[in-house]
Motif scaffolding. Sequence first.
Motif, PDB file in Angstrom:
ATOM      1  N   GLU A 371       0.824  -1.216   0.000  1.00 39.15           N
ATOM      2  CA  GLU A 371       0.000   0.000   0.000  1.00 39.15           C
ATOM      3  C   GLU A 371       0.852   1.257   0.000  1.00 39.15           C
ATOM      4  O   GLU A 371       0.444   2.291  -0.532  1.00 39.15           O
ATOM      5  CB  GLU A 371      -0.918  -0.011   1.223  1.00 39.15           C
ATOM      6  CG  GLU A 371      -1.982  -1.104   1.180  1.00 39.15           C
ATOM      7  CD  GLU A 371      -2.754  -1.194   2.471  1.00 39.15           C
ATOM      8  OE1 GLU A 371      -2.327  -0.534   3.452  1.00 39.15           O
ATOM      9  OE2 GLU A 371      -3.767  -1.926   2.532  1.00 39.15           O
ATOM     10  N   VAL A 374       2.189   1.525  -3.828  1.00 39.28           N
ATOM     11  CA  VAL A 374       1.131   1.943  -4.766  1.00 39.28           C
ATOM     12  C   VAL A 374      -0.099   2.330  -3.940  1.00 39.28           C
ATOM     13  O   VAL A 374      -1.045   1.549  -3.799  1.00 39.28           O
ATOM     14  CB  VAL A 374       0.804   0.826  -5.781  1.00 39.28           C
ATOM     15  CG1 VAL A 374       1.854   0.756  -6.855  1.00 39.28           C
ATOM     16  CG2 VAL A 374       0.684  -0.537  -5.099  1.00 39.28           C
ATOM     17  N   ALA A 377      -4.344   1.919  -4.639  1.00 39.36           N
ATOM     18  CA  ALA A 377      -4.508   1.064  -5.824  1.00 39.36           C
ATOM     19  C   ALA A 377      -5.691   0.134  -5.593  1.00 39.36           C
ATOM     20  O   ALA A 377      -5.988  -0.246  -4.448  1.00 39.36           O
ATOM     21  CB  ALA A 377      -3.232   0.261  -6.059  1.00 39.36           C
ATOM     22  N   SER A 380      -6.328   4.365  -7.984  1.00 43.09           N
ATOM     23  CA  SER A 380      -5.397   5.451  -8.301  1.00 43.09           C
ATOM     24  C   SER A 380      -4.695   5.267  -9.647  1.00 43.09           C
ATOM     25  O   SER A 380      -4.097   6.214 -10.164  1.00 43.09           O
ATOM     26  CB  SER A 380      -4.342   5.548  -7.192  1.00 43.09           C
ATOM     27  OG  SER A 380      -3.651   4.326  -7.057  1.00 43.09           O
ATOM     28  N   PHE A 381      -4.760   4.079 -10.251  1.00 41.38           N
ATOM     29  CA  PHE A 381      -4.119   3.876 -11.551  1.00 41.38           C
ATOM     30  C   PHE A 381      -4.818   4.643 -12.676  1.00 41.38           C
ATOM     31  O   PHE A 381      -4.229   4.850 -13.742  1.00 41.38           O
ATOM     32  CB  PHE A 381      -4.087   2.383 -11.906  1.00 41.38           C
ATOM     33  CG  PHE A 381      -3.152   1.579 -11.034  1.00 41.38           C
ATOM     34  CD1 PHE A 381      -1.919   2.086 -10.666  1.00 41.38           C
ATOM     35  CD2 PHE A 381      -3.510   0.322 -10.571  1.00 41.38           C
ATOM     36  CE1 PHE A 381      -1.061   1.359  -9.863  1.00 41.38           C
ATOM     37  CE2 PHE A 381      -2.669  -0.418  -9.771  1.00 41.38           C
ATOM     38  CZ  PHE A 381      -1.435   0.105  -9.409  1.00 41.38           C
ATOM     39  N   SER A 386      -1.245  10.447 -10.081  1.00 41.83           N
ATOM     40  CA  SER A 386      -1.279   9.872  -8.740  1.00 41.83           C
ATOM     41  C   SER A 386       0.079   9.295  -8.383  1.00 41.83           C
ATOM     42  O   SER A 386       0.945   9.046  -9.236  1.00 41.83           O
ATOM     43  CB  SER A 386      -2.358   8.781  -8.659  1.00 41.83           C
ATOM     44  OG  SER A 386      -2.042   7.722  -9.552  1.00 41.83           O
ATOM     45  N   ALA A 388       0.743   6.320  -7.229  1.00 42.17           N
ATOM     46  CA  ALA A 388       0.908   4.941  -7.708  1.00 42.17           C
ATOM     47  C   ALA A 388       1.347   4.915  -9.159  1.00 42.17           C
ATOM     48  O   ALA A 388       2.260   4.164  -9.538  1.00 42.17           O
ATOM     49  CB  ALA A 388      -0.404   4.167  -7.520  1.00 42.17           C
ATOM     50  N   CYS A 389       0.707   5.739 -10.004  1.00 42.84           N
ATOM     51  CA  CYS A 389       1.086   5.781 -11.422  1.00 42.84           C
ATOM     52  C   CYS A 389       2.505   6.316 -11.601  1.00 42.84           C
ATOM     53  O   CYS A 389       3.267   5.818 -12.433  1.00 42.84           O
ATOM     54  CB  CYS A 389       0.094   6.656 -12.198  1.00 42.84           C
ATOM     55  SG  CYS A 389      -1.309   5.762 -12.856  1.00 42.84           S
ATOM     56  N   ILE A 416      -5.419  -5.510  -7.873  1.00 46.97           N
ATOM     57  CA  ILE A 416      -4.355  -4.578  -8.254  1.00 46.97           C
ATOM     58  C   ILE A 416      -3.812  -4.922  -9.627  1.00 46.97           C
ATOM     59  O   ILE A 416      -3.512  -4.032 -10.443  1.00 46.97           O
ATOM     60  CB  ILE A 416      -3.248  -4.582  -7.189  1.00 46.97           C
ATOM     61  CG1 ILE A 416      -3.805  -4.074  -5.860  1.00 46.97           C
ATOM     62  CG2 ILE A 416      -2.054  -3.757  -7.625  1.00 46.97           C
ATOM     63  CD1 ILE A 416      -2.808  -4.059  -4.731  1.00 46.97           C
TER      64      ILE A 416
END
Length: 843
Positions: A371, A374, A377, A380-381, A386, A388-389, A416
């Motif tokens: 967590e 990312v 997730a 957030s992708f 973001s 995570a990206c 995920i």
Amino acid sequence: MAKVRKSKREKIRDEKRARKRGRELADQEERSSKRQRHADDKTDPDNNELFTLDPHGDETLNDDSYGQHDAAGQFQREFFGMLDDKEQEYFRHADEMLELNDFPTPEARTLFLSSVYREAHGKELKLASSQSCSRLMERLILLSTTRQKKRLFAAFAGHFMSLITHRFASHCCEKLFLMSAPVVTAELSGKAEEPDSEDDEDVDENMRETINASMEDIFLLTLDELETHLSFLLSHRYGSHALRVLLVVLSGRPLNQAGTKSLLQGKGKEYITVEGASIGAALGSEPRVVPNSFSMAIAKIISDSTANLDPTALRVLAKHPTGNPTLQLLLELEITTSAQAKPTKQTKKKAKSEADEAEEEPAASGPSLLERLVPDAPASFADEKSAACEFVNSMLYDPVGSRLLETLITHCPGKIFRGLQTKIFVPRIQSLLRNDIASYPAIRVLNRLGKVDLSTAVEQSLPEIGTFVEKGRLNVIKAFFERCHVRHATDELASLLQALTKACGGNWKHIVPKLCLLNEPAKESKPDGFQPPDSKNKSALVTHGSQVVTTMLEIPGATSKAIQQSLLSLTTDQLVHLATSSGPTAAILTSALAVPAQIPHFHKLLVAALLPKFFEVAGSQHGSAIVNAIISVPSHATTNKKNKEEANGTPAVVPFYLKENAMSLLDQHEKELRTTWLGRNVWHTWRGDYWKYRRHDWVRWAKEVDPEDARVAAMPKPKAEEEKEKGKSVGKGSGKPAGKAKGKSGEDEKSLKGKADDGEGKAKKKAKGVKKGEAKGQEKEAKDAEPKAEANGQEETEDVEMKDAPNGEGTSNEAAHGEDGKEEKKKKKKKQKKEKAGEEATA
């Protein structure tokens, strides 16, 4: 007095001496300045450069005498002293003895180990940190008993932090952790070694407590000692390896697997072993049973080591060459342990009921490592800005960070992964596969795709197959063929084969030469240390191309047929190059001999092409395995399952005459074969001694249809073993057939006797209505009919017994039968003469 003039030779000598003296003075000044800098740095607690040691430099006394304080100011590396000359000489001799392992009996080696341990008592820390004697410590650990390993744990206790951060002692600690891992499993199962009888006079109370404790408690005490330094060990050059070993031991992962070895040690690490000792079997290649306390310890290590790392520090650690493998292992263990400990419905109900009864709120636990890498997730992708990206995009094209991304893709939960697949990878899979670094995470994505998504990815990448071949992205092609075969995507396999054939020249026969670089001119080989980067790149391309060919061979149908046709189009020199150049290229021919033939007589034609240079292949390091594989192929085909043969090809067959020709070629070079270990192995596998001295047995063995295992069982055995087996077969298997034969013969005898009795009754009835002379003649005929009937009954019963009797018994029965037949013919002639005389008398 006249001045003595120096010759030109003397002047040159003096000049060389002056230059040498100047260099020595300069080196002395440089060393003194370095000592001064070290002394200044030692007084400065904020300097962090001291802990970064020169990888090519030797650690001196000053290097071990200083260290670095951590944030709490608790750790400082210790200096344990040095061994004197006599001790070094003794331990060096002991190291040579253990390396050779040349002891007459295991008891002698045990006594020698005990004497070395007595001599090393109180000097364990000096031995572990010594450059010349640390190898002895590793060999002692490999051969130690459970009690001796616990003594080492007791000697190292309180100094583990200094040891695992030391250049040489860290290897001793790693070996001690690895070799003690099976002891934990043995203690859990109750199969631990009993404490051996040793002299404990030199053992103090603390060491005796450690020896009597369980290995589980000893590992937990070691972790308690390292608890406050875990975040520091993540990126330490030596300490990170020891931390990885501890994590592997705690997780119960197999210790003797290639993936585990590559995770724990680098390619250039020296492998310390003992000649003749079975150490790999002790480690094992299967998962181990570990106590529950180890799982809790792993969770605590993950939380403690990453607690003080913010997102920026995590990204830096992910791109760190030393910290990245440790972070990979932490992430993998966190995901796998959480998946194994996932609560079921029953456990959830119990937890809810317990919470209701206790009326306590559950403690808030911090975010997991996944967590934190990312966050939020997979939702957030969808946002490119973001965290995570940004993390995934920054790791995609980094040579070190992409390895962490591969671990994340392989082990992350399904939710995920679906977010990664749909939002990041699938929309640009074509461009990612073209990149040298991003192609590896993309391949991990292909391995988890379903059939529909995989078909879409193949359709998008078909125009790029030629680019993949030219740029050397052969691992991508291998992944496509492999996954399409697993997902049963036959249409995609056909389109991939068509695109690859077009990229290789438009003909199947060009596939193997193109992928294995057979048509490129060979360059002059140089020593390993002076290889240019082009040659290393070429070897990698050949390896990847060979893997593609091997994968395609194992896919039945047109894919395998294309590779088989390409192999048959090669010349003998090209086949020999494949067989002898490297292991991956030799694996192509080994796989070709094992797969079913899609082309008629494929295996026969392939072996016939290798025969002109058969001895050259047999004497090479990689080709000897191919030669051994040829003799294991059956000489005749089995026709039990025709439908499967038509669909998947005909089974592998190498005719007997080809094996005979190959054996004759090996026989011509017997002396050369016996000079090397590989040649002796080939001679033994082909049963060369039977070929020379018992040719008929070799022929019978080579003509067998069964594979090699059954063929070894069918080999002729010594007379003693044959007699034992005959005795067993007579005792076990001969009872039922003999009983059946006896039953049949008894029934036949009864029926024949009944017929004879009927014949007697009829003869007596007829004798009452005729004259006395005729009655006498008929009575004689009735009497003569009895031995005839009995003789016929014996013949039939003997024929029945002959079917179930062994060969030797059958021949003896036939001989006896022939003698009885001659006697019966003589009796018949005599009886016929008597009957004629009686008829004449009655007349």
